[in-house]
Design a protein around this motif. Structure first.
Motif, PDB file in Angstrom:
ATOM      1  N   ASP A  97      -0.254 -20.256 -39.628  1.00  0.00           N
ATOM      2  CA  ASP A  97       0.507 -19.382 -38.735  1.00  0.00           C
ATOM      3  C   ASP A  97       1.499 -19.836 -38.841  1.00  0.00           C
ATOM      4  O   ASP A  97       2.605 -19.676 -37.404  1.00  0.00           O
ATOM      5  CB  ASP A  97      -0.836 -19.573 -38.043  1.00  0.00           C
ATOM      6  CG  ASP A  97      -1.932 -18.496 -38.636  1.00  0.00           C
ATOM      7  OD1 ASP A  97      -1.677 -18.092 -39.438  1.00  0.00           O
ATOM      8  OD2 ASP A  97      -2.886 -18.408 -37.882  1.00  0.00           O
TER       9      ASP A  97
ATOM     10  N   ALA B 194       4.735 -19.411 -39.891  1.00  0.00           N
ATOM     11  CA  ALA B 194       4.901 -17.804 -39.838  1.00  0.00           C
ATOM     12  C   ALA B 194       5.714 -17.590 -38.899  1.00  0.00           C
ATOM     13  O   ALA B 194       6.605 -17.080 -38.650  1.00  0.00           O
ATOM     14  CB  ALA B 194       4.191 -17.149 -40.106  1.00  0.00           C
TER      15      ALA B 194
ATOM     16  N   LYS C 148       8.824 -15.940 -37.344  1.00  0.00           N
ATOM     17  CA  LYS C 148       9.105 -15.437 -36.657  1.00  0.00           C
ATOM     18  C   LYS C 148      10.357 -14.997 -35.927  1.00  0.00           C
ATOM     19  O   LYS C 148      10.705 -14.223 -35.436  1.00  0.00           O
ATOM     20  CB  LYS C 148       8.308 -14.926 -36.261  1.00  0.00           C
ATOM     21  CG  LYS C 148       8.165 -13.470 -35.074  1.00  0.00           C
ATOM     22  CD  LYS C 148       6.431 -13.636 -34.102  1.00  0.00           C
ATOM     23  CE  LYS C 148       6.580 -11.925 -33.610  1.00  0.00           C
ATOM     24  NZ  LYS C 148       5.612 -12.031 -32.481  1.00  0.00           N
TER      25      LYS C 148
END
Length: 180
Positions: free
Chosen positions: A117, A120, A124
């Motif tokens: 996460d 990610a 992003k």
């Protein structure tokens, strides 16, 4: 005073590297690639990550050195470096750099806590896999450099001018340039 006799009066990692040039070469080569080699992150941003990790590790010499090196290569100078060190989430840097600084802090505290996460979230915000890789390696390397300096109790000058002078040398010549 260092824990071992270095045979020189050089401060911080410079004295340690002069003591063992055989190990200095690879350590400086790593710093050169990570902090000055080709990258989509600026040299100032990479030095900022190094300064931030060093401050989290409370390594006075490396924090002062890399803060000066970052400030010399960032338009906002030391003001931005201090803001990032004090509050990276509130500092006026890009969302991508904030995400990378979060990863660097996780690596510093316990690298095993970096999650998919976290990666990610950096992606992003526009971070590339190479930027994520290099951030992790900068953070890991600076944990090593910081422990090297502090583990041998290398001296750290109090005068900021010492670090500003070193910053000019690094900006002009890099980590493989003329000897310190």
């Amino acid at each position: 005073m260092p824990h071992i006799e270095l045979g020189n009066d050089l401060p911080g990692i410079t004295g340690l590297m002069a003591y063992r040039p055989e190990t200095a070469g690879p350590l400086n080569a790593l710093a050169e690639v990570l902090l000055r080699g080709p990258s989509s992150l600026t040299r100032g941003e990479r030095e900022l990550i190094a300064a931030y990790v060093s401050s989290l590790n409370q390594c006075g010499f490396c924090t002062a050195s890399h803060a000066a090196f970052a400030a010399a290569q960032l338009p906002e100078g030391m003001e931005l470096v201090d803001q990032v060190r004090d509050d990276p989430d509130g500092a006026p840097v890009s969302a991508k750099l904030k995400a990378l600084l979060r990863i660097a802090a996780l690596v510093q505290a316990d690298a095993r806590t970096v999650t998919a996460d976290d990666v990610a979230a950096a992606r992003k915000e526009g971070a590339t896999d190479v930027e994520i890789h290099d951030t992790v390696l900068i953070a890991a390397a600076f944990c090593m450099y910081n422990r090297y300096v502090d583990g041998l109790a290398a001296t750290a000058p109090e005068n900021p001018a010492v670090y500003e002078f070193a910053a000019q040398r690094i900006v002009e010549h890099g980590y493989l340039g003329p000897s310190r």
